[in-house]
Design a protein around this motif. Structure first.
Motif, mmCIF file in Angstrom:
data_model
loop_
_atom_site.group_PDB
_atom_site.id
_atom_site.type_symbol
_atom_site.label_atom_id
_atom_site.label_comp_id
_atom_site.label_asym_id
_atom_site.label_seq_id
_atom_site.Cartn_x
_atom_site.Cartn_y
_atom_site.Cartn_z
ATOM 1 N N LYS A 1 -6.405 8.880 4.802
ATOM 2 C CA LYS A 1 -5.026 8.457 5.068
ATOM 3 C C LYS A 1 -5.014 6.954 5.336
ATOM 4 O O LYS A 1 -5.953 6.398 5.890
ATOM 5 C CB LYS A 1 -4.459 9.222 6.259
ATOM 6 C CG LYS A 1 -4.250 10.681 5.957
ATOM 7 C CD LYS A 1 -3.489 11.351 7.071
ATOM 8 C CE LYS A 1 -2.988 12.682 6.607
ATOM 9 N NZ LYS A 1 -3.650 13.813 6.948
ATOM 10 N N VAL A 2 -3.946 6.295 4.912
ATOM 11 C CA VAL A 2 -3.798 4.865 5.150
ATOM 12 C C VAL A 2 -2.613 4.675 6.097
ATOM 13 O O VAL A 2 -1.488 5.067 5.794
ATOM 14 C CB VAL A 2 -3.569 4.089 3.833
ATOM 15 C CG1 VAL A 2 -3.342 2.601 4.126
ATOM 16 C CG2 VAL A 2 -4.761 4.270 2.903
ATOM 17 N N LEU A 3 -2.905 4.064 7.254
ATOM 18 C CA LEU A 3 -1.887 3.833 8.278
ATOM 19 C C LEU A 3 -1.446 2.374 8.232
ATOM 20 O O LEU A 3 -2.280 1.467 8.268
ATOM 21 C CB LEU A 3 -2.449 4.160 9.664
ATOM 22 C CG LEU A 3 -3.178 5.489 9.824
ATOM 23 C CD1 LEU A 3 -3.663 5.655 11.259
ATOM 24 C CD2 LEU A 3 -2.304 6.651 9.396
ATOM 25 N N GLU A 4 -0.155 2.170 8.135
ATOM 26 C CA GLU A 4 0.421 0.822 8.129
ATOM 27 C C GLU A 4 0.884 0.522 9.547
ATOM 28 O O GLU A 4 1.743 1.218 10.085
ATOM 29 C CB GLU A 4 1.602 0.771 7.159
ATOM 30 C CG GLU A 4 2.275 -0.560 7.087
ATOM 31 C CD GLU A 4 3.451 -0.541 6.103
ATOM 32 O OE1 GLU A 4 3.800 -1.621 5.618
ATOM 33 O OE2 GLU A 4 4.007 0.532 5.830
ATOM 34 N N GLU B 1 0.807 -1.208 0.000
ATOM 35 C CA GLU B 1 0.000 0.000 0.000
ATOM 36 C C GLU B 1 0.846 1.268 0.000
ATOM 37 O O GLU B 1 1.971 1.274 0.478
ATOM 38 C CB GLU B 1 -0.857 0.008 1.270
ATOM 39 C CG GLU B 1 -1.719 -1.201 1.468
ATOM 40 C CD GLU B 1 -2.923 -1.211 0.576
ATOM 41 O OE1 GLU B 1 -3.422 -0.141 0.211
ATOM 42 O OE2 GLU B 1 -3.373 -2.305 0.245
ATOM 43 N N ASN B 2 0.245 2.348 -0.525
ATOM 44 C CA ASN B 2 0.807 3.667 -0.293
ATOM 45 C C ASN B 2 0.300 4.090 1.064
ATOM 46 O O ASN B 2 -0.903 4.124 1.293
ATOM 47 C CB ASN B 2 0.333 4.663 -1.364
ATOM 48 C CG ASN B 2 0.982 4.390 -2.696
ATOM 49 O OD1 ASN B 2 2.120 3.949 -2.757
ATOM 50 N ND2 ASN B 2 0.257 4.641 -3.758
ATOM 51 N N THR B 3 1.203 4.382 1.985
ATOM 52 C CA THR B 3 0.791 4.667 3.352
ATOM 53 C C THR B 3 1.199 6.067 3.768
ATOM 54 O O THR B 3 2.043 6.699 3.140
ATOM 55 C CB THR B 3 1.390 3.641 4.325
ATOM 56 O OG1 THR B 3 2.812 3.685 4.241
ATOM 57 C CG2 THR B 3 0.903 2.238 4.001
ATOM 58 N N ASP B 4 0.577 6.518 4.851
ATOM 59 C CA ASP B 4 0.833 7.843 5.383
ATOM 60 C C ASP B 4 1.407 7.727 6.784
ATOM 61 O O ASP B 4 1.105 6.792 7.520
ATOM 62 C CB ASP B 4 -0.479 8.647 5.448
ATOM 63 C CG ASP B 4 -1.100 8.820 4.068
ATOM 64 O OD1 ASP B 4 -0.565 9.622 3.299
ATOM 65 O OD2 ASP B 4 -2.088 8.137 3.779
ATOM 66 N N TYR C 1 -3.634 -2.492 7.755
ATOM 67 C CA TYR C 1 -3.707 -1.179 7.145
ATOM 68 C C TYR C 1 -5.065 -0.594 7.541
ATOM 69 O O TYR C 1 -6.086 -1.259 7.391
ATOM 70 C CB TYR C 1 -3.611 -1.267 5.619
ATOM 71 C CG TYR C 1 -2.258 -1.731 5.131
ATOM 72 C CD1 TYR C 1 -1.268 -0.813 4.807
ATOM 73 C CD2 TYR C 1 -1.979 -3.081 4.995
ATOM 74 C CE1 TYR C 1 -0.032 -1.231 4.348
ATOM 75 C CE2 TYR C 1 -0.738 -3.511 4.541
ATOM 76 C CZ TYR C 1 0.231 -2.584 4.222
ATOM 77 O OH TYR C 1 1.455 -3.004 3.775
ATOM 78 N N GLU D 1 -7.637 2.699 7.075
ATOM 79 C CA GLU D 1 -7.941 3.907 6.322
ATOM 80 C C GLU D 1 -8.794 4.817 7.197
ATOM 81 O O GLU D 1 -9.860 4.426 7.665
ATOM 82 C CB GLU D 1 -8.681 3.574 5.030
ATOM 83 C CG GLU D 1 -8.893 4.812 4.171
ATOM 84 C CD GLU D 1 -9.388 4.493 2.777
ATOM 85 O OE1 GLU D 1 -9.469 5.432 1.970
ATOM 86 O OE2 GLU D 1 -9.691 3.317 2.484
#
Length: 104
Positions: free
Chosen positions: A54-57, A22-25, A47, A49
């Protein structure tokens, strides 16, 4: 020959970046609500959202507390789509989940 090597290098780089997930923030330390977008059980990773996209890993650690209905539960209870509240601590470019609460 140089053009072939250059093209292969570009293709490999693109493949590597696309296969990283994923593209994460990265957000500030704090508490956030969102939905579980993906669960990677073999890595004890989720992950999340947030409402603002925003996507948090989040990689669970030995110190991460996971609860549902006020009781501690196992990681296996997490499912995609669940609403969660996460308390995270920012460490550089990494987010450590301190507490994850399943809201439903």
């Amino acid at each position: 020959m140089k053009k072939i090597v250059f093209a292969l290098t570009i293709a490999f780089t693109a493949f590597t970046f696309n296969s990283c997930g994923e593209n994460t923030d990265v957000v500030d330390s704090g508490t956030y609500q969102g939905n579980v977008k993906e669960v990677e059980a073999d890595k004890t990773e989720i992950y999340v959202e947030t409402a603002d996209g925003k996507v948090l890993e989040l990689y669970f650690t030995e110190g991460t507390v996971l609860t549902q209905n006020g009781e501690t539960v196992e990681f296996e209870v997490l499912k995609e789509g669940q609403k969660v509240e996460v308390e995270v601590e920012k460490k550089g470019k990494r987010l450590d989940p301190l507490k994850v609460t399943i809201m439903e």
